[in-house]
Design a protein around this motif. Structure first.
Motif, PDB file in Angstrom:
ATOM      1  N   HIS A  56       0.831  -1.204   0.000  1.00 15.91           N
ATOM      2  CA  HIS A  56       0.000   0.000   0.000  1.00 15.91           C
ATOM      3  C   HIS A  56       0.863   1.252   0.000  1.00 15.91           C
ATOM      4  CE1 HIS A  56      -2.362   3.181   2.021  1.00 15.91           C
ATOM      5  NE2 HIS A  56      -3.310   2.756   1.213  1.00 15.91           N
ATOM      6  N   ASP A  57       1.865   1.281   0.873  1.00 11.78           N
ATOM      7  CA  ASP A  57       2.750   2.444   0.948  1.00 11.78           C
ATOM      8  C   ASP A  57       3.505   2.658  -0.363  1.00 11.78           C
ATOM      9  OD1 ASP A  57       1.915   2.753   3.542  1.00 11.78           O
ATOM     10  OD2 ASP A  57       3.747   1.938   4.435  1.00 11.78           O
ATOM     11  N   SER A  58       3.912   1.557  -0.988  1.00 12.58           N
ATOM     12  CA  SER A  58       4.654   1.633  -2.245  1.00 12.58           C
ATOM     13  C   SER A  58       3.795   2.212  -3.369  1.00 12.58           C
ATOM     14  CB  SER A  58       5.155   0.239  -2.623  1.00 12.58           C
ATOM     15  OG  SER A  58       5.846   0.265  -3.830  1.00 12.58           O
ATOM     16  N   VAL A  59       2.590   1.708  -3.504  1.00 11.25           N
ATOM     17  CA  VAL A  59       1.684   2.199  -4.554  1.00 11.25           C
ATOM     18  C   VAL A  59       1.340   3.667  -4.324  1.00 11.25           C
ATOM     19  CG1 VAL A  59      -0.641   1.974  -5.491  1.00 11.25           C
ATOM     20  CG2 VAL A  59       0.742  -0.061  -5.114  1.00 11.25           C
ATOM     21  N   ARG A  60       1.062   4.015  -3.071  1.00 14.05           N
ATOM     22  CA  ARG A  60       0.720   5.407  -2.752  1.00 14.05           C
ATOM     23  C   ARG A  60       1.887   6.338  -3.093  1.00 14.05           C
ATOM     24  NH1 ARG A  60       1.798   7.559   1.891  1.00 14.05           N
ATOM     25  NH2 ARG A  60       1.582   5.642   3.056  1.00 14.05           N
ATOM     26  N   ALA A  61       3.094   5.957  -2.711  1.00 12.00           N
ATOM     27  CA  ALA A  61       4.263   6.800  -2.976  1.00 12.00           C
ATOM     28  C   ALA A  61       4.501   6.960  -4.480  1.00 12.00           C
ATOM     29  CB  ALA A  61       5.496   6.214  -2.301  1.00 12.00           C
ATOM     30  N   ALA A  62       4.333   5.874  -5.230  1.00 12.12           N
ATOM     31  CA  ALA A  62       4.524   5.949  -6.681  1.00 12.12           C
ATOM     32  C   ALA A  62       3.457   6.839  -7.321  1.00 12.12           C
ATOM     33  CB  ALA A  62       4.479   4.556  -7.294  1.00 12.12           C
ATOM     34  N   MET A  63       2.222   6.723  -6.856  1.00 16.39           N
ATOM     35  CA  MET A  63       1.150   7.555  -7.415  1.00 16.39           C
ATOM     36  C   MET A  63       1.392   9.030  -7.131  1.00 16.39           C
ATOM     37  SD  MET A  63      -2.228   5.241  -6.715  1.00 16.39           S
ATOM     38  CE  MET A  63      -3.330   6.508  -7.264  1.00 16.39           C
ATOM     39  N   VAL A  64       1.800   9.344  -5.920  1.00 16.24           N
ATOM     40  CA  VAL A  64       2.068  10.740  -5.559  1.00 16.24           C
ATOM     41  C   VAL A  64       3.216  11.284  -6.402  1.00 16.24           C
ATOM     42  CG1 VAL A  64       2.931  12.236  -3.706  1.00 16.24           C
ATOM     43  CG2 VAL A  64       1.105  10.593  -3.237  1.00 16.24           C
ATOM     44  N   ALA A  65       4.268  10.493  -6.551  1.00 13.72           N
ATOM     45  CA  ALA A  65       5.410  10.938  -7.368  1.00 13.72           C
ATOM     46  C   ALA A  65       4.981  11.158  -8.816  1.00 13.72           C
ATOM     47  CB  ALA A  65       6.543   9.914  -7.295  1.00 13.72           C
ATOM     48  N   GLY A  66       4.183  10.252  -9.354  1.00 16.68           N
ATOM     49  CA  GLY A  66       3.708  10.400 -10.721  1.00 16.68           C
ATOM     50  C   GLY A  66       2.813  11.607 -10.903  1.00 16.68           C
ATOM     51  N   LEU A  67       1.918  11.813  -9.952  1.00 19.39           N
ATOM     52  CA  LEU A  67       1.020  12.963 -10.036  1.00 19.39           C
ATOM     53  C   LEU A  67       1.759  14.286  -9.861  1.00 19.39           C
ATOM     54  CD1 LEU A  67      -2.030  11.521  -8.070  1.00 19.39           C
ATOM     55  CD2 LEU A  67      -1.909  12.034 -10.522  1.00 19.39           C
ATOM     56  N   ASN A  68       2.919  14.235  -9.224  1.00 24.62           N
ATOM     57  CA  ASN A  68       3.734  15.441  -9.068  1.00 24.62           C
ATOM     58  C   ASN A  68       4.695  15.647 -10.235  1.00 24.62           C
ATOM     59  OD1 ASN A  68       2.675  16.458  -6.656  1.00 24.62           O
ATOM     60  ND2 ASN A  68       3.903  15.037  -5.450  1.00 24.62           N
TER      61      ASN A  68
END
Length: 101
Positions: A56-68
């Motif tokens: 969960h933490d991995s997917v969330r971090a990747a999504m935030v990085a991508g959205l940024n």
């Protein structure tokens, strides 16, 4: 954006460290389940639940990085960091448990 393969050396190195630490964790847990390495009785439950948390933490971090707007190598590192944190902590904890008992 120019693709530079050298940008991926750091994520690849981190994945190598995860693999090495994961092998250590697996070996210590197997030894613990076999009764030849001291291990906390709740280790089996922890083993499963932490994977959900790390994923969960991995997917969330990747999504935030991508959205940024981060580049692919930075997105990969963002996804790798939470998993690496768990594998490193597990390897240390399991090694240290031998001195507890």
């Amino acid at each position: 954006m120019f693709f530079n393969p050298m940008d991926y050396l750091r994520p690849m190195a981190q994945l190598g460290r995860i693999a090495a630490e994961a092998h250590t964790v697996i070996a210590l847990r197997m030894a613990g389940f076999a009764g030849i390495w001291p291990m906390h009785p709740d280790e089996a439950v922890r083993m499963v639940s932490e994977k959900v948390e790390a994923g969960h933490d991995s997917v969330r971090a990747a999504m935030v990085a991508g959205l940024n707007g981060r580049d692919p190598a930075e997105i990969a590192m963002a996804a790798i960091r939470p998993v690496r944190r768990h594998t490193r902590a597990n390897a240390r904890r399991l090694k240290d448990e031998s001195s507890v008992k």
